[in-house]
Design a protein around this motif. Structure first.
Motif, mmCIF file in Angstrom:
data_model
loop_
_atom_site.group_PDB
_atom_site.id
_atom_site.type_symbol
_atom_site.label_atom_id
_atom_site.label_comp_id
_atom_site.label_asym_id
_atom_site.label_seq_id
_atom_site.Cartn_x
_atom_site.Cartn_y
_atom_site.Cartn_z
ATOM 1 N N THR A 138 28.482 -7.269 -13.091
ATOM 2 C CA THR A 138 27.876 -8.553 -12.618
ATOM 3 C C THR A 138 26.689 -8.134 -11.733
ATOM 4 O OG1 THR A 138 28.387 -10.632 -11.571
ATOM 5 C CG2 THR A 138 29.315 -8.681 -10.751
ATOM 6 N N LEU A 139 25.941 -9.099 -11.069
ATOM 7 C CA LEU A 139 24.890 -8.907 -10.351
ATOM 8 C C LEU A 139 23.713 -8.414 -11.069
ATOM 9 C CD1 LEU A 139 26.119 -7.146 -7.009
ATOM 10 C CD2 LEU A 139 25.925 -9.436 -7.405
ATOM 11 N N GLY A 140 23.699 -8.979 -12.297
ATOM 12 C CA GLY A 140 22.760 -8.624 -13.359
ATOM 13 C C GLY A 140 22.670 -7.543 -14.208
ATOM 14 N N GLN A 141 23.540 -6.659 -13.974
ATOM 15 C CA GLN A 141 23.613 -5.316 -14.516
ATOM 16 C C GLN A 141 25.325 -4.967 -14.982
ATOM 17 O OE1 GLN A 141 21.385 -3.316 -11.744
ATOM 18 N NE2 GLN A 141 23.190 -2.525 -10.617
ATOM 19 N N PRO A 142 25.090 -3.935 -16.011
ATOM 20 C CA PRO A 142 26.699 -3.494 -16.232
ATOM 21 C C PRO A 142 27.239 -2.452 -15.640
ATOM 22 C CG PRO A 142 24.992 -2.526 -17.857
ATOM 23 C CD PRO A 142 24.255 -3.502 -16.923
ATOM 24 N N GLY A 143 28.447 -2.243 -15.663
ATOM 25 C CA GLY A 143 28.975 -1.066 -14.948
ATOM 26 C C GLY A 143 29.060 -1.235 -13.367
ATOM 27 N N LEU A 144 29.324 -0.162 -12.534
ATOM 28 C CA LEU A 144 29.595 -0.405 -11.113
ATOM 29 C C LEU A 144 28.286 -0.537 -10.131
ATOM 30 C CD1 LEU A 144 31.525 -0.020 -8.830
ATOM 31 C CD2 LEU A 144 31.180 2.469 -8.971
ATOM 32 N N THR A 145 28.524 -1.386 -9.424
ATOM 33 C CA THR A 145 27.372 -1.557 -8.356
ATOM 34 C C THR A 145 28.061 -1.744 -7.091
ATOM 35 O OG1 THR A 145 25.875 -2.723 -9.733
ATOM 36 C CG2 THR A 145 25.581 -2.866 -7.260
ATOM 37 N N ASP A 146 28.020 -0.876 -6.185
ATOM 38 C CA ASP A 146 28.793 -0.867 -4.702
ATOM 39 C C ASP A 146 27.678 -0.440 -3.760
ATOM 40 O OD1 ASP A 146 28.615 1.953 -5.374
ATOM 41 O OD2 ASP A 146 30.815 2.129 -4.812
ATOM 42 N N GLY A 147 28.363 -0.635 -2.584
ATOM 43 C CA GLY A 147 27.283 -0.020 -1.197
ATOM 44 C C GLY A 147 28.053 -0.456 -0.023
ATOM 45 N N TYR A 148 27.624 -0.151 1.027
ATOM 46 C CA TYR A 148 28.056 -0.268 2.374
ATOM 47 C C TYR A 148 27.369 -1.232 3.272
ATOM 48 C CZ TYR A 148 31.200 3.425 1.091
ATOM 49 O OH TYR A 148 32.084 4.185 0.448
ATOM 50 N N ILE A 149 27.833 -2.294 4.076
ATOM 51 C CA ILE A 149 27.293 -3.149 4.810
ATOM 52 C C ILE A 149 27.441 -2.931 6.294
ATOM 53 C CG2 ILE A 149 26.642 -5.336 5.252
ATOM 54 C CD1 ILE A 149 27.833 -6.196 2.605
ATOM 55 N N ALA A 150 26.534 -2.524 6.963
ATOM 56 C CA ALA A 150 26.867 -2.561 8.348
ATOM 57 C C ALA A 150 26.560 -3.841 9.140
ATOM 58 C CB ALA A 150 26.076 -1.532 9.088
ATOM 59 N N THR A 151 27.278 -4.554 9.792
ATOM 60 C CA THR A 151 27.302 -5.716 10.365
ATOM 61 C C THR A 151 27.604 -6.007 11.800
ATOM 62 O OG1 THR A 151 27.909 -6.694 8.338
ATOM 63 C CG2 THR A 151 28.177 -8.094 10.120
ATOM 64 N N VAL A 152 26.730 -6.801 12.448
ATOM 65 C CA VAL A 152 27.107 -7.032 13.721
ATOM 66 C C VAL A 152 27.095 -8.704 13.937
ATOM 67 C CG1 VAL A 152 26.418 -7.144 16.247
ATOM 68 C CG2 VAL A 152 26.095 -5.249 14.892
ATOM 69 N N LYS A 153 28.334 -9.180 14.221
ATOM 70 C CA LYS A 153 28.366 -10.797 14.381
ATOM 71 C C LYS A 153 28.442 -11.172 15.822
ATOM 72 C CE LYS A 153 31.336 -11.652 10.188
ATOM 73 N NZ LYS A 153 32.503 -12.209 9.888
ATOM 74 N N TYR A 154 27.736 -12.374 15.840
ATOM 75 C CA TYR A 154 28.001 -13.224 17.343
ATOM 76 C C TYR A 154 28.657 -14.523 16.849
ATOM 77 C CZ TYR A 154 27.071 -15.358 21.569
ATOM 78 O OH TYR A 154 27.161 -16.327 22.788
ATOM 79 N N ASN A 155 29.991 -14.667 17.670
ATOM 80 C CA ASN A 155 30.866 -15.660 17.441
ATOM 81 C C ASN A 155 30.526 -16.796 18.328
ATOM 82 O OD1 ASN A 155 32.719 -14.128 15.215
ATOM 83 N ND2 ASN A 155 32.531 -12.744 16.869
#
Length: 246
Positions: A228-245
């Motif tokens: 998915t995401l427009g291409q075959p096979g594996l697409t992966d990665g890491y997301i660094a996040t800072v939330k303000y609640n």
């Protein structure tokens, strides 16, 4: 599809007229996504997200909006959103069966895609944990330009869930969460070239909830997709996040 949307709006209006607000949350976050596989096809992505949810006696609302690629040139900016609607079908609906609708619009230069799932969901709650699966029919509308609709119609089925668990480690509060979507029997005319008709899409996240009254919560997410995401096979990665609640 139009009649399903009308039916959903009628259910929402009927519930909202007698709504009793119970709980909710909201947050804004800054995120940086570093793609792992297929990095040549996917530029690293800094994005801002606004997220919120509210629970009522009749059901639940959840949604977020992402402003993506703002670290790139303006012609690469894109927007993505998700909205979920649950209308309880049992007396204690917060722990039972619900009518479910999910919409996911995405817009970029020369491209837009909307995916809508209509079906049923079920809520399970445990001590400091939850699991909310859903299943429904998938409708997709995808265009590569205003003048060309690439795909429009029913596009198989989707099984998905959201889940989470709170825990304490080293005197600090933490939360692990997962969202996951599995598509079945997608139309061959829709799937990326070389991909199967089934796909996987989701993220596994770890959040640090600092002790005290801090409104900030940093986290790390593993983002994964298959066929998915427009291409075959594996697409992966890491997301660094800072939330303000808030």
């Amino acid at each position: 599809m139009r009649y399903l949307m009308i039916a959903g709006a009628m259910l929402f209006a009927a519930g909202a007229a007698q709504a009793e607000y119970k709980s909710g949350f909201g947050d804004v976050s800054v995120n940086y996504l570093d793609w792992n596989h297929n990095p040549a096809k996917r530029a690293n992505n800094a994005y801002i997200e606004l997220e919120g949810a509210s629970n009522y006696d009749w059901g639940e609302l959840y949604g977020f909006v992402d402003f993506e690629h703002f670290n790139n040139d303006s012609d690469k900016y894109s927007f993505f959103a998700k909205g979920q609607f649950r209308y309880y079908l049992t007396k204690d609906g917060s722990k039972g069966l619900a009518f479910f609708m999910q919409g996911k619009p995405g817009v970029a230069k020369g491209f837009h895609e909307v995916n809508i799932v209509t079906g049923l969901s079920y809520n399970f709650y445990f001590t400091d944990a939850w699991f909310a699966p859903f299943f429904g029919a998938l409708y997709t509308n995808k265009s590569v330009s205003a003048a060309k609709v690439e795909f429009a119609g029913w596009n198989g089925y989707q099984l998905g869930w959201s889940a989470g668990k709170k825990f304490n480690l080293l005197g600090q509060n933490w939360r692990v969460t997962n969202w996951n979507e599995i598509d079945f029997e997608r139309k061959s005319s829709y799937v990326p070239r070389g991909a199967d008709r089934e796909s996987l899409n989701g993220a596994l996240s770890l959040w640090w909830l600092p002790s005290g009254q801090s409104a900030w919560s940093p986290g790390i997410q593993y983002r994964y997709a298959w066929n998915t995401l427009g291409q075959p096979g594996l697409t992966d990665g890491y997301i660094a996040t800072v939330k303000y609640n808030f």
